[in-house]
Design an enzyme around this catalytic site. Sequence first.
Site, PDB file in Angstrom:
ATOM      1  N   GLU A   1       2.473 -29.917   8.077  1.00  0.00           N
ATOM      2  CA  GLU A   1       1.065 -29.946   8.439  1.00  0.00           C
ATOM      3  C   GLU A   1       0.578 -31.284   9.003  1.00  0.00           C
ATOM      4  O   GLU A   1      -0.336 -31.318   9.820  1.00  0.00           O
ATOM      5  CB  GLU A   1       0.203 -29.571   7.211  1.00  0.00           C
ATOM      6  CG  GLU A   1       0.477 -28.181   6.657  1.00  0.00           C
ATOM      7  CD  GLU A   1       0.145 -27.081   7.641  1.00  0.00           C
ATOM      8  OE1 GLU A   1      -0.711 -27.303   8.525  1.00  0.00           O
ATOM      9  OE2 GLU A   1       0.753 -25.996   7.551  1.00  0.00           O
TER      10      GLU A   1
ATOM     11  N   SER B   1     -11.289  26.641 -20.288  1.00  0.00           N
ATOM     12  CA  SER B   1     -12.284  27.048 -21.286  1.00  0.00           C
ATOM     13  C   SER B   1     -13.308  25.972 -21.599  1.00  0.00           C
ATOM     14  O   SER B   1     -14.336  26.264 -22.222  1.00  0.00           O
ATOM     15  CB  SER B   1     -11.578  27.475 -22.574  1.00  0.00           C
ATOM     16  OG  SER B   1     -10.810  28.652 -22.358  1.00  0.00           O
TER      17      SER B   1
END
Length: 686
Positions: free
Chosen positions: A93, A363
């Site tokens: 960098e 149910s």
Amino acid sequence: MAVTTQRKIKNRWLRWLLTGFITLFVLGLGTTVTVLGYLYMTDLPPSQIQQDSELLDREGKPVAMLTSGSMQRQSVKIDQISPYIIDGTIATEDRGFYNHWGIDARGIVRATLVNLEHMSKRQGASTLTQQLARNLYLSHERTWKRKLKEALLALQLEMKYNKDEILALYLNNVYYGHGSYGIEAASQMYFGKSAHKLSLAESAMLVGIPRGPSYYSPWLNMKNAKDRQQVILRGMVELGQITELQAKKAYDEVLTFRSRTDRSELLVAPYFRDYVKKELSALGISEATLATGGLRIYTTLDRQAQAAAEAAIAKHIPEEGELQAAMVSIDPRSGDVKAMIGGKDYRTNQYNRVFAETRQPGSSFKPIVYLAALEKKAITSATRFVSQPTSFTYDEGRKVYKPNNYGDKYYGDIMLRQAIAASDNIYAVNTLMQVGAEQVVRMAERLGIHNGLKPLPSLALGTFPVSPFQMATAYAVLSNEGRQVTPRTVLAVTDAGGRLLYEAPAPVEQQVVLPEEAYILTNLMESVFEAGGTGNRVSTLIKRPVAGKTGTTDSDSWIVGYTPELATAVWVGYDKGKKITQTDARRSAPIFAQFTEKALANVPPKLFPVPDNIVSTYIDPNTGKLAGEGCNAKQLETFVRGTEPKEICNEHDQQQVRKSKSETILPEAEDKKKSWWQHFKRWWSD
């Protein structure tokens, strides 16, 4: 004379030119000194670095970072970072990092010439310090104004901090992909180790990621990541930081990465968190704000209830295999969603089955049929139907529906309580035919079920898909004395500075069914957990009043139930509709029982409130009439006042009739006594 005059004029211009250069130099130097002095005396602006939004539970305690996969930044000191990370970062960098004062003059000139040549801003000359300034204080837009600000802030950073401090700030804030900011978080995320333990190969891999976090992610594209790693290693060799041999060994080393699914932060109420994100979007909060705005989202999540849900499913659903489970629990009084689990393992499957509108409730849908019938006075607790193989005609006699009971077991002439407890299909269809299928559809919609239900006889047996969330919402109405409250998960939202962005309004109750009708059904559904009920096998696990209904289809196992404090739906089954075994079908009830008790461990048992318009009376179960002195069997049943039977089961004179009625129609207090005794026996039996 002319020559002299010309010399004077020439000397005058030279003096003016020299004076101009001197003046410009002095002014430039003065301006430079002034600017530098101003930068030195002025504080750096507040950091604008992106902040992850945080999810909090109902007590305001942190639960998880809201952004999926996001990790909190973990700052470390420079001596807690591998030297390979430091060397690789500088080599890649900013090779002149230790020699410049924030900006690279030669680099700026070179980049400016390239940009002027192409009339663009295609090339930058950012030092590591400038990158830090941009990350901390500026946007990433490519403008001359931003570049000027970046340079000035870089100068200011160099004035305020030494080189090691700047490097530490950079490494603690740079983005390494997948929601990970800072080298420590990245090291833990990719390799499961601290940054100071990173090897040369691991360091070179991580150093390469910030240039393109998605493009160079080893999880997304290993080839790109390895190519970038090679570039980093070559740069380190060029600076003499490592040898050629070290670089080759590092490149050839086979790295062991953590699995993307092996992330503990994803396991804290992950399905709930994902649903909250959708709710926030509906409130107008953008995804970008959620990802970077540092919001604090206060939710309805109950940590104790969520832990109880996770423990119950983990205990009863095998870790191996395809069997899945889902659960959602809602406070019926406020609509607060207390717990949510959309599947047994979020790491392998993020599909939230709580909202799956593809499963038949079986149910567990029957109580909605009975509620519609009770409301229309089509049935009461004393209504009798014959449980036997029956053919029902519909569509003006053109079609026939022939349901059957599970295992072809039939019960003969029965009343509603036994039909609910034993989950009798024939009774349910008879009830639907009495009240009308259209009325049942309308009742379901009032309770919050909007799934395109069709008015067919099979509706009574839950043949149309409904999500667990809708079932829990519907049952919450029964628990809350017929009052409906819209479910919610978000209570409040604040920004990074604590400013209130959203506050949930107070819960609004809407009476969608009468309290007495909701209570009658609740009282009947308590029998599901008593002798002869389909939930009886887990009754010893529950030490409080509870009502509910089980439901089983070829592919699904359900139980939906409630106490006065929680309405909960549990579903167990397979995603692809694979048939469940009898063993699988029996898993949902224990999950519900264990969850309910643990979630409410600190809440004293509470009876369901009895409305004023309720009476209880002894009924002869063989006839459905009032039980007289000559009846061999008596069964206590509840009714809305005025709907109780008027006829007794045997011949008496008028005086005996009056006596029987006065003794058998019980006041509310007697009903409470009966309930207390039933629940006391249940609590004592443990």
